[in-house]
Scaffold this motif. Structure first.
Motif, short mmCIF file in Angstrom:
data_model
loop_
_atom_site.label_atom_id
_atom_site.label_comp_id
_atom_site.label_asym_id
_atom_site.label_seq_id
_atom_site.Cartn_x
_atom_site.Cartn_y
_atom_site.Cartn_z
N PRO A 124 0.84 -1.20 0.00
CA PRO A 124 0.00 0.00 0.00
C PRO A 124 0.87 1.26 0.00
CG PRO A 124 0.21 -0.85 2.22
CD PRO A 124 0.96 -1.80 1.31
N ASP A 125 0.27 2.35 -0.36
CA ASP A 125 0.91 3.67 -0.20
C ASP A 125 2.21 3.85 -0.99
OD1 ASP A 125 -1.13 4.04 1.72
OD2 ASP A 125 0.17 3.23 3.29
N VAL A 126 2.28 3.31 -2.19
CA VAL A 126 3.45 3.55 -3.03
C VAL A 126 2.99 4.28 -4.28
CG1 VAL A 126 4.74 1.55 -2.18
CG2 VAL A 126 3.35 1.33 -4.23
N PRO A 127 3.88 5.05 -4.90
CA PRO A 127 3.50 5.70 -6.16
C PRO A 127 3.06 4.64 -7.17
CG PRO A 127 5.63 6.49 -5.40
CD PRO A 127 5.25 5.35 -4.50
N SER A 128 2.05 4.94 -7.95
CA SER A 128 1.52 3.96 -8.90
C SER A 128 2.55 3.54 -9.94
CB SER A 128 0.26 4.50 -9.57
OG SER A 128 0.55 5.69 -10.27
N ARG A 129 3.57 4.35 -10.16
CA ARG A 129 4.58 3.98 -11.15
C ARG A 129 5.54 2.92 -10.61
NH1 ARG A 129 7.16 9.76 -11.03
NH2 ARG A 129 8.21 9.72 -9.04
N TYR A 130 5.65 2.78 -9.31
CA TYR A 130 6.63 1.85 -8.74
C TYR A 130 6.37 0.41 -9.15
CZ TYR A 130 9.82 -0.52 -5.69
OH TYR A 130 10.81 -1.33 -5.22
N PRO A 131 5.13 -0.10 -9.06
CA PRO A 131 4.93 -1.48 -9.51
C PRO A 131 5.26 -1.68 -10.99
CG PRO A 131 3.12 -0.79 -8.11
CD PRO A 131 3.95 0.43 -8.39
N ARG A 132 5.02 -0.67 -11.84
CA ARG A 132 5.38 -0.81 -13.26
C ARG A 132 6.88 -0.92 -13.43
NH1 ARG A 132 2.64 4.16 -15.38
NH2 ARG A 132 4.16 3.94 -17.05
N LEU A 133 7.63 -0.09 -12.71
CA LEU A 133 9.09 -0.18 -12.77
C LEU A 133 9.56 -1.52 -12.23
CD1 LEU A 133 10.26 3.35 -11.66
CD2 LEU A 133 10.92 2.19 -13.76
N SER A 134 8.97 -1.94 -11.13
CA SER A 134 9.33 -3.22 -10.52
C SER A 134 9.07 -4.37 -11.49
CB SER A 134 8.52 -3.41 -9.24
OG SER A 134 8.66 -4.70 -8.74
N THR A 135 7.97 -4.31 -12.21
CA THR A 135 7.66 -5.36 -13.18
C THR A 135 8.70 -5.41 -14.29
OG1 THR A 135 5.30 -5.25 -12.71
CG2 THR A 135 5.93 -6.17 -14.85
N ALA A 136 9.09 -4.26 -14.80
CA ALA A 136 10.09 -4.22 -15.87
C ALA A 136 11.43 -4.80 -15.39
CB ALA A 136 10.28 -2.79 -16.36
N LEU A 137 11.87 -4.39 -14.22
CA LEU A 137 13.15 -4.89 -13.69
C LEU A 137 13.07 -6.39 -13.38
CD1 LEU A 137 14.18 -1.96 -11.34
CD2 LEU A 137 15.33 -2.69 -13.43
N THR A 138 11.97 -6.80 -12.77
CA THR A 138 11.82 -8.21 -12.41
C THR A 138 11.76 -9.08 -13.66
OG1 THR A 138 10.69 -7.61 -10.37
CG2 THR A 138 10.39 -9.86 -11.15
N ALA A 139 11.01 -8.64 -14.66
CA ALA A 139 10.91 -9.42 -15.89
C ALA A 139 12.29 -9.56 -16.55
CB ALA A 139 9.93 -8.77 -16.85
N GLY A 140 13.02 -8.47 -16.66
CA GLY A 140 14.34 -8.52 -17.28
C GLY A 140 15.29 -9.42 -16.51
#
Length: 160
Positions: free
Chosen positions: A126-142
């Motif tokens: 909770p309480d994280v900028p909405s862009r953080y999960p998108r960045l996390s997904t890109a890094l995790t996928a790579g």
């Protein structure tokens, strides 16, 4: 004064180009090392595996630190969230400390698992900028695709 609310002046769902550039630079060692391990000559492959595993540990520690930082700026940090944020660096350290004691395939798999658990933690946070999960997904996928290439190579060469 630090508050629990995101800054109204900064859009939380837009990822600035500078942030993408830095994220891509941090991600670049993963595919480079994976290709070197999977298709490089023997004198390149073994150091490439060490590199990608060590870089995994660094990035996992960084991601845990990001989570720690996001929680610690709150006026009342939640102890449970702080404790969970240190799990990914501890997991990375444990996996890396096990290297040469257990087969490489298990080490690579442990790194993949640590990245996926961190990703799940980021996506339910909770309480994280909405862009953080998108960045996390890109890094995790790579990272995970690159590590999966290494796992495939380890399985093919019998380093499991």
């Amino acid at each position: 004064m630090v508050t629990d609310e995101p800054h109204a002046s900064a859009p939380q769902d837009t990822i600035p180009p500078t942030l993408w550039i830095i994220a891509i630079c941090a991600l670049a060692p993963f595919p480079i090392a994976a290709v070197a391990y999977a298709w490089g000559a023997a004198e390149v492959a073994r150091p490439a595996l060490s590199f990608i595993l060590n870089w995994s540990g660094v990035v996992l520690a960084f991601l845990g630190g990001v989570r720690w930082g996001m929680e610690s700026v709150r006026s009342r940090p939640r102890a449970q969230r702080l404790l969970i944020s240190v799990l990914s660096p501890v997991a990375a350290w444990t996996v890396l400390a096990s290297r040469h004691r257990i087969p490489d395939g298990w080490i690579i798999g442990g790194c993949i698992a640590a990245f996926l658990v961190q990703w799940l933690f980021d996506h339910q946070a909770p309480d994280v900028p909405s862009r953080y999960p998108r960045l996390s997904t890109a890094l995790t996928a790579g990272a995970c695709v690159s590590l999966a290439i290494c796992l495939d190579q380890a399985l093919r060469t019998g380093h499991v």
